[in-house]
Design an enzyme around this catalytic site. Structure first.
Site, short mmCIF file in Angstrom:
data_model
loop_
_atom_site.label_atom_id
_atom_site.label_comp_id
_atom_site.label_asym_id
_atom_site.label_seq_id
_atom_site.Cartn_x
_atom_site.Cartn_y
_atom_site.Cartn_z
CD1 TRP A 136 41.62 35.99 51.93
CD2 TRP A 136 42.27 34.73 50.19
NE1 TRP A 136 42.20 34.84 52.42
CE2 TRP A 136 42.61 34.06 51.39
CE3 TRP A 136 42.59 34.12 48.98
CZ2 TRP A 136 43.25 32.82 51.41
CZ3 TRP A 136 43.23 32.89 48.98
CH2 TRP A 136 43.55 32.25 50.18
CG ASP B 189 35.77 36.06 48.89
OD1 ASP B 189 35.16 35.22 49.58
OD2 ASP B 189 37.01 36.03 48.71
CE LYS C 137 38.96 30.47 54.94
NZ LYS C 137 39.28 31.01 53.63
C1 LIG Z 1 39.96 31.32 52.56
C2 LIG Z 1 39.54 32.41 51.68
C3 LIG Z 1 39.61 32.32 50.28
C4 LIG Z 1 40.22 31.14 49.58
O1 LIG Z 1 39.40 30.05 49.64
P1 LIG Z 1 39.78 28.70 48.88
O2 LIG Z 1 38.54 27.90 49.04
O3 LIG Z 1 40.96 28.12 49.57
O4 LIG Z 1 40.06 29.02 47.45
C5 LIG Z 1 39.13 33.38 49.53
N1 LIG Z 1 38.62 34.47 50.11
C6 LIG Z 1 38.54 34.59 51.45
C7 LIG Z 1 37.95 35.83 52.06
C8 LIG Z 1 38.99 33.57 52.28
O5 LIG Z 1 38.93 33.70 53.61
#
Ligand SMILES: *Cc1c(COP(=O)(O)O)cnc(C)c1O
Length: 356
Positions: free
Chosen positions: A99, A167, A191
């Site tokens: 990511w 993020d 999540k």
């Molecule tokens: C799941 C995830 C993403 C991607 O998320 P999307 O909503 O599918 O674009 C980005 N960063 C992290 C840390 C993630 O766990």
């Protein structure tokens, strides 16, 4: 059979969230209509988004001067939106996984990217520590929890006077952190918050408006700040579900209480792995281990039993424990909504398998 949901995302939600969302699909706010068919401009939905904003601010202790935004496009959209809005010349990035690398790739479209450190040399199984953030960066970006590799940065990084962007897709609401150190925090909701389809962003209003480029309306945070996430039709149902989760988080005592439970769950599982003769955690440094995503593999001498364990676990009701293809083995995601009971069941399942 009772199922234990260890999916990495979309992932387990509280029964409170699921039941209330299901009820609103049938009848929302006593309107005699489904939430699927009402205007986002109705006063009933305005009340939903207002309460969701307020609860995010309360639960994360967000000071004045920040806006809470509900956006589309997933966390992946933020990989380009963040640099588009904040990067003039140069940004620093910490490379701790897939990511993070995806975020780096997008940032390079908008300026120079200084990758200050990377743990790629060991398939991202640790968190780099000895790095300095150059003070001429427009901001420093890091991924607080590396969902795929099971590493986590639980301490706000020290960045001097540089703006901080994170993020937090897979660990927001699982731990206390100091929002005032950040200029932008974002996370896909799927999540720890809601079903897929909405992205939460928390932005310091003052950080916006300093780049020279022209921004497309929809990709300009200021558009969504000004319009309270209602410039266009927001993802109504995921926001409603997020509100239920936020109410639930408040009800159980807030982030501090969730954090204690999350740590207890993770400690129990890591302990079972560390003390087993068959399994081994993929992240050796205890302080780098994620409390949200626990990654482990078979020890080399038992490697051929991997498939057999997955089948055994499946027969015991364990769902979603197959590791990401980049790591292999197993991954148990222990998000907020996962009860201790499910960790106990997984530990028991590992013990039984070893006995066999
Ligand atoms: C799941 C995830 C993403 C991607 O998320 P999307 O909503 O599918 O674009 C980005 N960063 C992290 C840390 C993630 O766990």
């Amino acid at each position: 059979m009772k199922k234990h949901n260890f999916y990495a995302g979309p992932s387990i939600l509280s029964q409170y969230t699921i039941k209330n969302t299901a009820a609103a699909v049938l009848d929302f706010a006593d309107m005699g209509l489904s939430i699927l068919e009402i205007s986002h401009r109705s006063k009933q939905f305005q009340a939903v988004i207002d309460e969701a904003d307020a609860l995010v601010k309360e639960l994360l202790d967000i000071p004045a001067g920040y806006s809470v935004l509900w956006l589309g496009g997933g966390a992946s959209m933020q990989f380009c939106m963040a640099p588009m809005n904040l990067l003039n010349k140069k940004a620093g990035y910490l490379d701790t996984g897939v990511w993070a690398s995806k975020a780096i790739k997008e940032a390079r479209l908008f300026g120079d990217v200084d990758v200050v450190a990377s743990s790629k040399d060991k398939n991202y199984n640790y968190i780099p520590k000895d790095y300095v953030v150059p003070q001429d960066c427009d901001y420093f970006h890091y991924t607080s929890n590396n969902t795929i590799y099971g590493t986590e940065i639980r301490k706000d990084p020290d960045v001097g006077n540089v703006r901080l962007v994170a993020d937090m897709s897979s660990d927001i609401f699982s731990r206390k952190f100091d929002v005032s150190k950040y200029d932008l925090i974002y996370g896909g909701a799927q999540k720890n918050l809601a079903p897929a389809g909405v992205t939460l962003a928390i932005v310091r209003d003052e950080a916006l408006g300093h780049v020279d480029r022209v921004l497309p309306t929809m990709l300009d945070y200021r558009t969504h700040v000004k319009k309270g996430s209602m410039f266009n039709t927001p993802p109504v149902l995921p926001i409603y579900a997020a509100l239920q989760t936020l109410r639930y988080y408040k009800e159980v005592g807030g982030v501090e209480v969730l954090e204690k439970l999350d740590i207890a769950k993770a400690e129990k599982l890591y302990e079972a792995i560390d003390s087993s003769r068959m399994f081994v955690a993929t992240v050796p440094n205890h302080e780098d281990r994620s409390i949200m995503n626990v990654c482990f593999v078979m020890k080399p001498e038992y490697a051929e039993l991997e498939k057999a364990f997955l089948e055994f676990a499946d027969s015991k009701g364990m769902v979603g424990i197959k590791g990401h293809r980049d790591v292999g083995g197993f991954r148990a995601s222990l998000y907020n909504a996962l009860p201790m009971e499910s960790v106990d069941a997984l530990v028991e399942c590992m013990k039984e398998f070893q006995k066999k």
